[in-house]
Enzyme design. Structure first.
Site, short mmCIF file in Angstrom:
data_model
loop_
_atom_site.label_atom_id
_atom_site.label_comp_id
_atom_site.label_asym_id
_atom_site.label_seq_id
_atom_site.Cartn_x
_atom_site.Cartn_y
_atom_site.Cartn_z
CB SER A 1 19.11 3.42 -16.58
OG SER A 1 18.14 2.92 -15.70
CG HIS B 1 21.10 5.74 -20.03
ND1 HIS B 1 22.07 6.21 -19.19
CD2 HIS B 1 20.00 5.54 -19.27
CE1 HIS B 1 21.59 6.28 -17.96
NE2 HIS B 1 20.34 5.88 -17.98
CE LYS C 1 21.23 9.92 -16.58
NZ LYS C 1 19.91 9.32 -16.48
C1 LIG Z 1 18.95 9.53 -15.36
C2 LIG Z 1 17.61 9.14 -15.89
C3 LIG Z 1 16.50 9.96 -15.70
C4 LIG Z 1 16.56 11.18 -14.83
O1 LIG Z 1 17.24 12.19 -15.45
P1 LIG Z 1 17.90 13.37 -14.57
O2 LIG Z 1 18.14 14.45 -15.55
O3 LIG Z 1 19.14 12.79 -13.98
O4 LIG Z 1 16.89 13.74 -13.54
C5 LIG Z 1 15.33 9.61 -16.32
N1 LIG Z 1 15.23 8.48 -17.05
C6 LIG Z 1 16.28 7.64 -17.21
C7 LIG Z 1 16.11 6.40 -18.03
C8 LIG Z 1 17.49 7.94 -16.62
O5 LIG Z 1 18.51 7.11 -16.74
#
Ligand SMILES: *Cc1c(COP(=O)(O)O)cnc(C)c1O
Length: 390
Positions: A177, A205, A236
């Protein structure tokens, strides 16, 4: 004398690690209004620009009118609505697994799934750059947590030979990330097979973004069947909220019975589930493919431009493009100068990244125009030169 919160806050300020929130007026688009002025948004995970897409909004409004605003209970009580089941079947089809289960967020999924799958007497192998929610899930599980250097497959192999346990699980981000690079997926699959371990991939991602049909990192490398537990988020690229786990019938059934963040939390509201279904329709269509092409074009344009200007973008190969700075204060100065110039990109500091690894984390959207990307590139370059970063 007990430690005071005020003093700890002062320490954060002194170390350049103090954090605060910035607010956006209006909806999440490639350009947003902040402090009354328009800024080019370069740090959103709304990669495909779906967060304010008319079809998603329409779906949420219709679902609200038909089903109300709240689900009323957790899934195992009276909070399972037909919409939840539709989304889960649709995601299972999308990921090519027997079943899928929706969680309230990615954070909730990782902190629920990991403690369900492993516990005392088990070993979990965790990449050093895995997301904080994975680390928290591992800690909560009480399994022995063995962290391996980022993407170091030789070391992981050695650690697998060394650390025996009842059940062993390897867990990794699919796309990291903060660095925007890929996990070594084919090695991870080979190792998990060789050592009889389970493999869980967090594709927060990659979901919606990678692979010809947006099924994620595993599709990109044609390794879908090598992964035991696919996790991805819906906040996302999906532009909505929530997360999913896709796996075998047996594993999903087990999670329903054991994942505490699933069991002990009110389920997502109808509007969110309906908008996730609408997002999936777009992602799985030719319109989704077009968005992925545009996102990849924008990402390559910014990344190669920054590299030729002399910036260090690590091993990024995706829409996440880090611009390495190093020190915390300098990073925040860079971010503030860009903000004044009209580009919003947040500085990333410890504990999100290792000390000395502070950076701007640029993220592209399919809805950025070429002109916008080119303007961002120019402003980052001019500002980076002025601050002595390149
Ligand atoms: C953003 C993210 C999460 C958390 O997800 P949310 O739905 O925002 O709580 C978990 N793992 C990774 C790799 C992330 O980038």
């Amino acid at each position: 004398m007990s430690r005071s919160f005020a003093e700890e806050l002062r320490n954060l300020h002194e170390q350049g690690l103090y954090r605060s929130m910035r607010s956006i007026t209006g909806s999440q688009q490639s350009k947003v209004v902040m402090d009354g002025r328009e800024k080019l948004l370069l740090c959103s995970n709304n990669y495909l620009g779906l967060a304010d897409h008319p079809q998603l909004k329409e779906a949420a409004i219709r679902a609200t009118e038909r089903f109300g605003v709240g689900s009323g209970a957790s899934r195992l009580v009276s909070g399972t609505m037909e919409l939840h089941e539709s989304l889960e079947s649709r995601i299972a089809l999308f990921k090519g697994t027997a079943r899928a289960l929706v969680f309230n967020s990615g954070y909730a999924a990782n902190t629920g799934v990991l403690p369900a799958l492993v516990g005392r007497g088990d070993v979990v192998f965790c990449d050093r750059l895995n997301h904080a929610s994975i680390v928290d899930g591992c800690l909560l599980s009480r399994a022995r947590m063995v962290r391996y250097p980022h993407n170091d497959m030789k070391e992981l192999r050695r650690l697998l030979q060394e650390n025996k346990g009842q059940r062993r699980l390897i867990v990794s981000d699919g796309v990291f990330s903060m660095d925007g690079d890929f996990a070594r997926l084919s090695d991870l699959v080979a190792l998990k097979r060789e050592f009889g371990a389970l493999l869980m991939i967090d594709d927060a991602h990659g979901t919606g973004v990678l692979g010809a049909t947006g099924r994620g990192t595993a599709e990109q490398f044609a390794l879908q069947s090598g992964i035991d537990i696919h996790m991805g988020t819906l906040g996302k690229a999906f532009g909505c909220f929530g997360a999913y786990v896709a796996a075998s019938e047996e594993i999903v059934d087990y999670l329903v019975n054991r994942a505490r963040s699933f069991i002990f939390s009110t389920s997502l509201p109808p509007s969110v589930i309906a908008s996730c279904l609408a997002a999936l329709e777009i992602i799985d269509s030719s319109a989704g493919a077009d968005l992925r092409v545009r996102l990849a074009r924008n990402s390559t344009m910014l990344r190669t431009g920054l590299q030729s200007a002399g910036f260090n973008t690590l091993e990024s190969e995706t829409q996440i493009v880090p611009v390495m700075v190093g020190a915390a204060e300098k990073t925040m100065e860079f971010s503030a100068a860009l903000f004044d110039a009209g580009v919003y990109v947040q500085g990333i500091r410890p504990p999100t990244v290792p000390a000395g690894g502070c950076r701007l984390r640029c993220t592209l959207m399919a809805t950025h125009t070429e002109d916008e990307v080119s303007r961002a590139l120019d402003l980052i370059t001019v500002t980076g030169k002025r601050l002595g970063i390149i």
